[in-house]
Design an enzyme around this catalytic site. Sequence first.
Site, PDB file in Angstrom:
ATOM      1  NE  ARG A 305      -0.618   5.924   5.904  1.00  0.00           N
ATOM      2  CZ  ARG A 305       0.313   6.759   6.297  1.00  0.00           C
ATOM      3  NH1 ARG A 305       0.790   6.690   7.535  1.00  0.00           N
ATOM      4  NH2 ARG A 305       0.798   7.681   5.477  1.00  0.00           N
ATOM      5  CD1 TRP A 446      -3.570   2.795  -1.140  1.00  0.00           C
ATOM      6  CD2 TRP A 446      -5.003   3.116  -2.828  1.00  0.00           C
ATOM      7  NE1 TRP A 446      -4.650   1.984  -0.935  1.00  0.00           N
ATOM      8  CE2 TRP A 446      -5.545   2.148  -1.935  1.00  0.00           C
ATOM      9  CE3 TRP A 446      -5.750   3.476  -3.942  1.00  0.00           C
ATOM     10  CZ2 TRP A 446      -6.796   1.548  -2.168  1.00  0.00           C
ATOM     11  CZ3 TRP A 446      -6.988   2.873  -4.156  1.00  0.00           C
ATOM     12  CH2 TRP A 446      -7.488   1.925  -3.278  1.00  0.00           C
ATOM     13  CD  GLU A 447      -5.189   5.844   0.953  1.00  0.00           C
ATOM     14  OE1 GLU A 447      -4.838   6.969   1.339  1.00  0.00           O
ATOM     15  OE2 GLU A 447      -6.219   5.666   0.294  1.00  0.00           O
ATOM     16  N   GLY A 448       0.260   6.595   1.224  1.00  0.00           N
ATOM     17  CA  GLY A 448       1.635   6.574   1.737  1.00  0.00           C
ATOM     18  C   GLY A 448       2.323   5.328   1.214  1.00  0.00           C
ATOM     19  CD  GLN A 453       2.293   3.270   5.372  1.00  0.00           C
ATOM     20  OE1 GLN A 453       2.073   3.153   6.573  1.00  0.00           O
ATOM     21  NE2 GLN A 453       1.732   4.210   4.625  1.00  0.00           N
TER      22      GLN A 453
END
Lengths: 610, 610
Positions: A305, A446-448, A453
């Site tokens: 992140r 991506w990555e959440g 978030q």
Amino acid sequence: MSYKFAYNTRDIKFILKEWLPTEEILAYDKYKDYYTLDDFDTIIDQVRKVAAEVIAPTAEDADNIGARWENGQVYLPPSFHTAIRFMHENGWATSNLDDEAEGVLPIVLNSLLFEIEAAANPALFAYMATGSGVANVLKHYGSDEQKQRFLPKLFEGTWGGTMCLTEPTAGSDVGELLSKAYPTDEPGIYKMKGQKIFITCGDRDDVENIIHLYLARVDGAKNGTKGLSLFIVPKFWVDENGNLTPNDVQCIGIEHKMGLKGSATCALVVGENNNCRGWLIGNPPDENGVGEGIMQMFNMMNEARLDTGRLSTAVAANAYWNAKDYGKERIQGRLLTDPKAGKVTINKHEDVKRMYLLNKATTEACRALLAKCYFYDDVSENDPDPERRKWARKKMDMLTPLCKAYPSDEAWGLVAESLQSYGGYGYCEDYPAANSARDCKIWSIWEGTNFIQSMDLIGRKWMAGKGAIFASVLGEIDEFLAQYKGKIEGMDQEMIHLEKALAAYREIQMTIGGYVGAGKLGLMAVYARRILTATAQTYCGFLLMDQARIAKERLAELPADHYDYNFYLGKVLSARYYLNNAVPNVWHILELIKIGDMSVIDAPIEIFDY
Amino acid sequence: MSYKFAYNTRDIKFILKEWLPTEEILAYDKYKDYYTLDDFDTIIDQVRKVAAEVIAPTAEDADNIGARWENGQVYLPPSFHTAIRFMHENGWATSNLDDEAEGVLPIVLNSLLFEIEAAANPALFAYMATGSGVANVLKHYGSDEQKQRFLPKLFEGTWGGTMCLTEPTAGSDVGELLSKAYPTDEPGIYKMKGQKIFITCGDRDDVENIIHLYLARVDGAKNGTKGLSLFIVPKFWVDENGNLTPNDVQCIGIEHKMGLKGSATCALVVGENNNCRGWLIGNPPDENGVGEGIMQMFNMMNEARLDTGRLSTAVAANAYWNAKDYGKERIQGRLLTDPKAGKVTINKHEDVKRMYLLNKATTEACRALLAKCYFYDDVSENDPDPERRKWARKKMDMLTPLCKAYPSDEAWGLVAESLQSYGGYGYCEDYPAANSARDCKIWSIWEGTNFIQSMDLIGRKWMAGKGAIFASVLGEIDEFLAQYKGKIEGMDQEMIHLEKALAAYREIQMTIGGYVGAGKLGLMAVYARRILTATAQTYCGFLLMDQARIAKERLAELPADHYDYNFYLGKVLSARYYLNNAVPNVWHILELIKIGDMSVIDAPIEIFDY
């Protein structure tokens, strides 16, 4: 021309040498015999040179050649091989995680060096970074045997690594994944079966082996994320003598993406021939079927992140510096305020300067935010005092969703403004802006996703430790205001805006609390992304003001023809722009939230057919 | 999948049949024997079918094959030929400009049909539209001889057309162009010499000839835009018998763009062999060296500005409808407000619904704005009363910069939200969002950048007729408020927001006036783009409220299971969303403007090196 590296490192030096209390980091045992602040300029200059001369020449290949898949194998553009090897062999990559090694780079420094490297070729970045993520997880959670077997090659970079979460049915909802692990007679060794998609660096032809950190459910474990365990699933199984044999991990294809084409986004199938083994990290699921996987994976996920925010900042800043270089050459039009002066270069036009200053201020805000977080990272990993380590980890946790989402949200608009400043040339792939625009869109996803978030911020971070931890982050701004309000010459208005934003932000928290209390939970989701933006703008407003305070002090000492004068002046102007244009958005968002518009909640999905 | 046509036409029918006073248009001599409102559904459905079955199948070729240049000739993807011919031959394109023809389509209707067609393949649109632009200029300013020679083939679409303004040194600053025209012995015929770039449809292989409207300076005429004249420069010279001979117009290449790849963006060189002839439109430069060219060209330019808004709206709306189709199928996660209900399709999640409603409301706002403008266009072209024609032309002039800039500014963010709603798939070119994102970026730049539109609005449109014309546009909102405030059930808050925005907008005008009076002209430029946005949001807030008013009336008459119920409910929710989320931005912008931040003006260009 296409992609072009145009990075300036002055702000990075300022952050490390003049703004953050980096001396504190350098006093740690790990660093104290190796580095002083005086070394930083040389190191940063060296990395700027390496980025320009070794990495940047590979950037056009990223877009023009891209990663290629053929018969189960991914091939990187050939130029990538040399650049990646160079970085590993010269100590600029994963070897810095080796605690046994001497002279590893401080985290806070290396993190900003990585920003420079990422700007030189954002598609190449992950090939250097994913192995580090895996190494970090193994350092924290691996057994001694696992560490011995995998870490040395990861540190060298002769093996790569990945983070295998997403599956076709499990994107944002990780707990739905279908990958299974079946115990074998060997303790800790499982038969693996499953399919993963969107795996960055999931296959590549420049390393001997790839160590997949693979999230799966042990047969019989609990549903949802709690039942997950994490496995080491290497492309080639590694025996105790280090011999490699195929491990039934197949790459069945890569995605054809809008940008970041040099970065292979892979679909993997493991155990199709019932011949894939995985090595469990930590303990098997407990008697309730609860595994340790998701907690372990979050170590790498949080790192990814921050990487995402760093990539977004790097690409936006690089696009901006390219744009301002173009603006020095391109002659067009006359000044609105002084038409008689004749034709001018476009960098003198007010609207073009506005686009530049928007970019400059916002990328500096993002860089400050990330640097602060990496500073906490270094403290949390290396401070001798366990309480201070814990304190730093908590601060870092609070800032992580901001670090991921704010830069990646902003990048889309910022790069568009850089592109706009070229006129029609901006839309042509011969100039560097179009490539950057295409590259940066993935990072809000991506990555959440940035919504995830935002909900992490509001749902989890606001509440952690009964709200005390997040309150302490806001408390930093109170302290700053108490100390400096009315005392930074010529910036009273900006300080008033910061104070007003902080008060508005607290009212946002209360208003959302009120909605939740009144059963209007949906409004929290409706406003979540805007709240994350307001959070970042409040906090970054504080960071930029703090930087401007220092810049003001320097300016007072320097003659106007000093080579550093315009840098410090620029820092003050960044803060002025940001506090007068971005920060007021915080109380605007408060006002929107207080309106409490229910249209989204009230809307039946059928209306979207029209 | 790549590009996909997913258009819904219900809002277009609503605009034409229920909102705008289209009967007034249909009463004009030109239309009255041919169309009634009852015909509109059939016509719109027919065009929807043609767009889906004839145009949409060519859209993937636009991106995958693209326009190709080889040895001085541009080749379109072969599928384009058939689709373009079909549209011309079936009366859906330039033939509607033929005043002699029977049953031409009303402008207000045809303009919205073109939105549907544009959505089916935005790269193909210009091949149909540029010939119409040329025909319109010739209708207004051409001699009878020119009309006879060029119009019939343009109406048929067997000849194409272009607008040749931009040159390498003359983008936003058109007056700097270097193309020259030298008188010959033949009256009205000039030898042409020059180079043009960024010429949309500048060459193509699907038509017999291309009629370039070419802006150049007659040798000896005045500098700047005033000295320009407009010429007919055909690719092949047309003699009095209609014979075609090469006219020394060369296409020396096309641009490699981020998107819209099927649309050939050409570089042209004319007269390199001293053998290019142009036919002057209108009169030669007067005794002061002042030509008529820029005024004539603005006829086509203004049309192209509306086209730009229409393309932006079409692509954003199409991306949204694709996204909501995907959202019906994709299962992921549980509802925040009702987790026990189990896994749901993503179109039920609040943040996804927010992205949809943002898209729905904003594209409807843009469509309403454009439709209003096209309505004025029809009145200004066809009303029997010259005063009313003049009135309509003035209204249209006021709205044109909004029509160009607001949709093209919004499209970038809107398509990004549609893309975001797919998760990682949105970034993959197999899904339609990425293509739309790449296509839409040019529209904030071409046909006068959005900054130029903003300055046109503030510098020219605000001031026209001593401010009375623009005031009359705002006056429409006063009248609406006077008539309906407190009278649209359940929408009092939205009406208050409209009223507050209108007041704030007038204060924006006064504040900018104050800055100009105080010699701070630069601040006008710094805030220009935000002011254009505020203008569009105020005016569109009014339009959407007016539509919601009608929708409310319909809803009161319909049972909830009526097939049209959700359409009208959606119109009300669009207005609620827009008035509660977009319109408050107007007073936020006022607040920013009142801050009067001077950082951009104060910034020396040297600070942007950092």
